[in-house]
Scaffold this motif. Structure first.
Motif, PDB file in Angstrom:
ATOM      1  N   GLN A 142      -5.788  29.903  15.315  1.00 50.13           N
ATOM      2  CA  GLN A 142      -5.410  30.921  14.325  1.00 50.13           C
ATOM      3  C   GLN A 142      -4.489  31.974  14.932  1.00 50.13           C
ATOM      4  OE1 GLN A 142      -6.405  30.355  11.199  1.00 50.13           O
ATOM      5  NE2 GLN A 142      -7.447  28.546  11.997  1.00 50.13           N
ATOM      6  N   SER A 143      -3.826  31.645  16.042  1.00 50.67           N
ATOM      7  CA  SER A 143      -3.032  32.647  16.754  1.00 50.67           C
ATOM      8  C   SER A 143      -1.539  32.465  16.496  1.00 50.67           C
ATOM      9  CB  SER A 143      -3.311  32.557  18.253  1.00 50.67           C
ATOM     10  OG  SER A 143      -2.405  33.355  18.970  1.00 50.67           O
ATOM     11  N   VAL A 144      -0.942  33.464  15.881  1.00 50.54           N
ATOM     12  CA  VAL A 144       0.513  33.447  15.647  1.00 50.54           C
ATOM     13  C   VAL A 144       1.249  33.444  16.987  1.00 50.54           C
ATOM     14  CG1 VAL A 144       2.449  34.794  14.716  1.00 50.54           C
ATOM     15  CG2 VAL A 144       0.305  34.602  13.422  1.00 50.54           C
ATOM     16  N   LEU A 204       7.061  27.256  14.595  1.00 48.68           N
ATOM     17  CA  LEU A 204       7.321  28.532  13.925  1.00 48.68           C
ATOM     18  C   LEU A 204       6.802  28.524  12.492  1.00 48.68           C
ATOM     19  CD1 LEU A 204      10.885  29.584  15.160  1.00 48.68           C
ATOM     20  CD2 LEU A 204       8.680  30.552  15.795  1.00 48.68           C
ATOM     21  N   LYS A 205       6.890  27.385  11.839  1.00 44.71           N
ATOM     22  CA  LYS A 205       6.389  27.303  10.459  1.00 44.71           C
ATOM     23  C   LYS A 205       4.867  27.436  10.418  1.00 44.71           C
ATOM     24  CE  LYS A 205      10.241  24.859   8.341  1.00 44.71           C
ATOM     25  NZ  LYS A 205      10.762  23.591   7.774  1.00 44.71           N
ATOM     26  N   ILE A 206       4.196  26.865  11.437  1.00 49.73           N
ATOM     27  CA  ILE A 206       2.743  27.039  11.520  1.00 49.73           C
ATOM     28  C   ILE A 206       2.417  28.516  11.734  1.00 49.73           C
ATOM     29  CG2 ILE A 206       0.677  26.514  12.891  1.00 49.73           C
ATOM     30  CD1 ILE A 206       1.966  23.785  13.522  1.00 49.73           C
ATOM     31  N   ALA A 207       3.211  29.172  12.603  1.00 48.88           N
ATOM     32  CA  ALA A 207       3.015  30.607  12.857  1.00 48.88           C
ATOM     33  C   ALA A 207       3.205  31.407  11.566  1.00 48.88           C
ATOM     34  CB  ALA A 207       3.975  31.084  13.936  1.00 48.88           C
ATOM     35  N   GLU A 208       4.236  31.049  10.770  1.00 49.40           N
ATOM     36  CA  GLU A 208       4.492  31.734   9.498  1.00 49.40           C
ATOM     37  C   GLU A 208       3.324  31.569   8.536  1.00 49.40           C
ATOM     38  OE1 GLU A 208       8.193  29.996   8.334  1.00 49.40           O
ATOM     39  OE2 GLU A 208       9.349  31.759   8.958  1.00 49.40           O
ATOM     40  N   LYS A 209       2.803  30.343   8.487  1.00 49.05           N
ATOM     41  CA  LYS A 209       1.680  30.064   7.594  1.00 49.05           C
ATOM     42  C   LYS A 209       0.462  30.888   7.990  1.00 49.05           C
ATOM     43  CE  LYS A 209      -0.875  26.196   5.601  1.00 49.05           C
ATOM     44  NZ  LYS A 209      -1.096  24.726   5.618  1.00 49.05           N
ATOM     45  N   LEU A 210       0.220  30.982   9.328  1.00 48.33           N
ATOM     46  CA  LEU A 210      -0.928  31.754   9.815  1.00 48.33           C
ATOM     47  C   LEU A 210      -0.761  33.244   9.542  1.00 48.33           C
ATOM     48  CD1 LEU A 210      -1.568  29.992  13.262  1.00 48.33           C
ATOM     49  CD2 LEU A 210      -3.060  29.929  11.257  1.00 48.33           C
ATOM     50  N   LEU A 258       8.041  39.260  14.452  1.00 50.23           N
ATOM     51  CA  LEU A 258       8.025  38.520  15.714  1.00 50.23           C
ATOM     52  C   LEU A 258       8.563  37.105  15.536  1.00 50.23           C
ATOM     53  CD1 LEU A 258       4.606  39.534  17.350  1.00 50.23           C
ATOM     54  CD2 LEU A 258       6.900  39.990  18.256  1.00 50.23           C
ATOM     55  N   ILE A 259       8.179  36.489  14.415  1.00 51.80           N
ATOM     56  CA  ILE A 259       8.641  35.121  14.134  1.00 51.80           C
ATOM     57  C   ILE A 259      10.140  35.125  13.875  1.00 51.80           C
ATOM     58  CG2 ILE A 259       8.431  33.156  12.556  1.00 51.80           C
ATOM     59  CD1 ILE A 259       5.506  34.080  12.075  1.00 51.80           C
ATOM     60  N   ASP A 260      10.615  36.082  13.106  1.00 54.37           N
ATOM     61  CA  ASP A 260      12.050  36.175  12.821  1.00 54.37           C
ATOM     62  C   ASP A 260      12.844  36.385  14.105  1.00 54.37           C
ATOM     63  OD1 ASP A 260      11.423  35.898  10.168  1.00 54.37           O
ATOM     64  OD2 ASP A 260      11.481  38.067   9.741  1.00 54.37           O
ATOM     65  N   SER A 261      12.323  37.250  14.966  1.00 54.61           N
ATOM     66  CA  SER A 261      12.994  37.519  16.242  1.00 54.61           C
ATOM     67  C   SER A 261      13.032  36.266  17.108  1.00 54.61           C
ATOM     68  CB  SER A 261      12.263  38.651  16.968  1.00 54.61           C
ATOM     69  OG  SER A 261      12.794  38.845  18.252  1.00 54.61           O
ATOM     70  N   CYS A 262      11.908  35.540  17.117  1.00 55.15           N
ATOM     71  CA  CYS A 262      11.836  34.312  17.922  1.00 55.15           C
ATOM     72  C   CYS A 262      12.837  33.277  17.431  1.00 55.15           C
ATOM     73  CB  CYS A 262      10.420  33.747  17.864  1.00 55.15           C
ATOM     74  SG  CYS A 262      10.231  32.194  18.775  1.00 55.15           S
ATOM     75  N   ARG A 263      12.951  33.139  16.094  1.00 58.64           N
ATOM     76  CA  ARG A 263      13.871  32.146  15.529  1.00 58.64           C
ATOM     77  C   ARG A 263      15.308  32.447  15.972  1.00 58.64           C
ATOM     78  NH1 ARG A 263      11.713  31.559  10.757  1.00 58.64           N
ATOM     79  NH2 ARG A 263      10.948  29.417  10.955  1.00 58.64           N
ATOM     80  N   LYS A 264      15.643  33.716  16.066  1.00 63.25           N
ATOM     81  CA  LYS A 264      16.989  34.094  16.518  1.00 63.25           C
ATOM     82  C   LYS A 264      17.181  33.820  18.011  1.00 63.25           C
ATOM     83  CE  LYS A 264      17.521  37.728  13.029  1.00 63.25           C
ATOM     84  NZ  LYS A 264      17.531  39.193  12.783  1.00 63.25           N
TER      85      LYS A 264
END
Length: 652
Positions: free
Chosen positions: A170-172, A195-201, A208-214
């Motif tokens: 359950q950890s983003v 990243l999609k799993i992180a978004e879902k969680l 943080l997810i947006d920054s990582c994608r970049k």
């Protein structure tokens, strides 16, 4: 002192070093105390006349003249090993974080490695990190590895962190790190899935997810380390000789015992052996730098969960070792080192601890004792006593580690099955003295692969088939290693039934006949009768460049000297024919040109090209001429260097 007395004294020194390599260890004191206690008369007239290993082991535990000091020491055998330290691990982890923030990634990795190795297993020390010190050390190291671009190892560390208790499902943050690790590996699709799993969680938008994608397109990409390829056996594996090529076979004579010869024509470069060891052990000096299981150099160690004294290159190696031999050896590692026992004693023990069960270990040990040379009849009484005491010590360690299961008593005296194991250990200590191989890797410099390269011995192993290759003072094969795997490749062509020879010690190229024979008698109890010894070949330094040719008449095996006048035929004393050596001389000129080209390829660090040229030149030489020939000897030495370069190497 007579020459014979000197030889016996040298043999005793050599033999003792195969039991105890470090005179500072406690075992030497133990042995000397027992020897003084029993007295020379009992040693020679009783113990020295015992005819079986079982009788010798039984004697050290039960005979009144000897048992008191033996039992007195062995009763005190206790675990001694480097234990875990949660506080130290947490401190190293903090240092790793500090260096990581400063961008000092190599220093950060060094601290993180220490944090991993010293961290106790999950729940062992709940006071520190709620018992999750190991998981947190792996997570810290994974972050550093992502920064270094090593996505594959970072991913492995993340999975280990999760397996040792870190919340991940359950950890983003966990899936963001996974995405970065996959990006380092060039696996963009898997990175996006993470990243999609992180978004879902996270339930939607997350900075943080947006920054990582970049960041993903900008992460450092790792270059996959090229693993050393294990060579294929030429013409496949001989089903009757494990690890050997179909090009060779095992024969037996009364004078030489069992040994390996060519089964068919063997060409220079043919791989005639590629064998895993029956058992192999790493030298203690390399516990901190090499995997305890496969001997690969450590970059990101994976620890034993109980001790801090050794480490592994991967979770797979850790699992294989800790499920078999290391569970019995773990808590006694520092005791073994402190005893000063030689690497051969480690191997004897390993044959039992790695076995699937006790019966399998006994079967392996007894087969080795039955089939390999021990020189038992030539051993002195004190040599057998020393080995019996070492076998007793190893047996006691097996008792204490519950190798035999939970014993009914803490007493030292062996049960019937334990007595069999003690006798088998004593047999192995005799076998290993004459049959083990040192395992090495080649150190190369940044400047050049060959100039300044040197052999570094990292361990030793017993090779069931490799042990059958007899000695010659100029070997006919090159020996090198891929990890623990022993490879033998021909450095000359062989006719069918010609001996395929290893070298156990000094070569004629460096050591004169008298010193070679002394060394071989002292270490291996035989006098060599190879061609270099029969003809007393001069050392390489004293050898001239003259060539001796085969007579060119079909089926004539006579040897002819280099002609004084090439325009004239030479009279062969054997076939009584006049023969021309013009073509042979022309061939030698071509051979020496091939050697020069090969040397240039080595200078340019083109290993495979050099190997091909040396092989061609050496094969041609043996068709027309005989050894010793200085340029061909140098070519064979160089070919051995090139072959070793295809095995395990490392740069400082």
């Amino acid at each position: 002192m007579s020459l014979n007395d000197e030889t016996v004294a040298y043999q005793q020194i050599c033999s003792a070093r195969t039991v105890q390599s470090d005179r500072q260890g406690f075992f030497n004191e133990f042995y000397m105390e027992v020897k003084d206690s029993c007295g020379e008369k009992w040693l020679q007239n009783y113990f020295g006349k015992l005819k079986s290993n079982e009788a010798r082991i039984l004697s050290i535990f039960s005979d009144r003249e000897i048992c008191d000091p033996v039992l007195g020491v062995l009763e005190n055998v206790q675990p001694v090993y480097k234990q875990k330290d949660g506080l130290f691990s947490a401190q190293r982890r903090a240092q790793a974080d500090k260096h990581h923030l400063l961008g000092e990634l190599q220093q950060a990795l060094a601290h993180a490695n220490l944090a991993v190795v010293r961290a106790p297993a999950k729940g062992v020390d709940p006071v520190i990190d709620d018992g999750l010190t190991l998981a947190m050390a792996f997570r810290t190291r994974s972050i550093i590895l992502i920064g270094l671009g090593d996505g594959e190892t970072a991913l492995s560390d993340l999975k280990l962190a999760a397996s040792f208790g870190l919340e991940s499902k359950q950890s983003v943050d966990y899936y963001i790190k996974m995405a970065k690790a996959y990006a380092c590996m060039g696996e963009t699709a898997r990175a996006e899935i993470s990243l999609k799993i992180a978004e879902k969680l996270s339930g939607g938008g997350n900075a943080l997810i947006d920054s990582c994608r970049k960041e993903l397109p900008l992460v450092k990409r790792s270059t996959k380390k090229q693993r050393v390829q294990v060579p294929n056996l030429t013409h496949g594996e001989n089903q009757n000789l494990r690890g050997a090529s179909n090009l060779v076979k095992l024969v037996e004579t009364k004078e030489k015992g069992r040994f390996v010869v060519a089964n068919d024509s063997v060409q220079t470069g043919d791989v005639v052996l590629c064998e895993q060891p029956v058992a192999a052990c790493l030298l203690p000096n390399f516990y901190g730098s090499h995997c305890h299981h496969c001997f690969e150099r450590l970059v990101t160690p994976v620890p034993c969960l109980n001790c801090s004294g050794i480490a592994f290159c991967s979770a797979q190696c850790m699992g294989e070792a800790c499920e078999t031999y290391h569970r019995f050896e773990c808590e006694y590692m520092d005791l073994f080192i402190g005893s000063g026992m030689s690497i051969l004693c480690f191997i004897a023990l390993r044959i039992f601890t790695q076995a699937q069960n006790l019966e399998s270990g006994l079967n392996t040990a007894n087969l080795l004792y039955a089939n390999l040379c021990t020189h038992e009849d030539s051993r002195q009484a004190d040599d057998l006593l020393q080995r019996s005491l070492m076998a007793g010590f190893l047996l006691r360690c097996l008792q204490k580690s519950q190798y035999f299961g939970r014993r009914k008593t803490e007493g030292v005296n062996p049960t019937a099955i334990e007595l069999q194991v003690g006798a088998a250990l004593l047999g192995l200590l005799q076998v290993l003295q004459y049959n083990a191989h040192e395992i090495y890797e080649t150190l190369i410099t940044d400047e050049h692969r060959f100039d300044g390269s040197k052999v570094v011995y990292v361990g030793a192993g017993l090779y069931g088939t490799g042990a059958y290759f007899n000695h010659e003072c100029w070997p006919t094969v090159a020996r090198y290693f891929v990890g623990k795997k022993l490879v033998l490749a021909a450095i000359k062509p062989h006719r069918p039934n010609e001996i395929v020879a290893e070298n156990y010690g000094p070569t004629f190229a460096n050591v004169n006949l008298k010193e070679r024979q002394r060394s071989l008698r002292g270490r291996y109890l035989f006098s060599c009768n190879c061609m270099a010894c029969q003809e007393n070949w001069p050392t390489l330094q004293k050898l001239d460049k003259q060539v001796r040719f085969w007579c060119t008449t079909t089926n004539c095996q006579n040897v002819l000297k280099f002609p004084k006048d090439l325009s004239k035929d030479v009279r062969c004393a054997r076939c009584r024919k006049n023969v021309s050596l013009k073509e042979s001389v022309a061939q030698i000129i071509k051979i020496e040109e091939l050697y020069r080209e090969a040397a240039e390829a080595m200078k340019d660090q083109k290993t495979q090209e050099a190997i091909g040229l040396f092989k061609e030149g050496i094969d041609m030489f043996y068709q027309i001429a005989v050894m010793p020939h200085k340029d061909t000897l140098i070519a064979q030495q160089s070919l051995r260097k090139c072959m070793a370069d295809t095995g395990t190497t490392f740069k400082k």
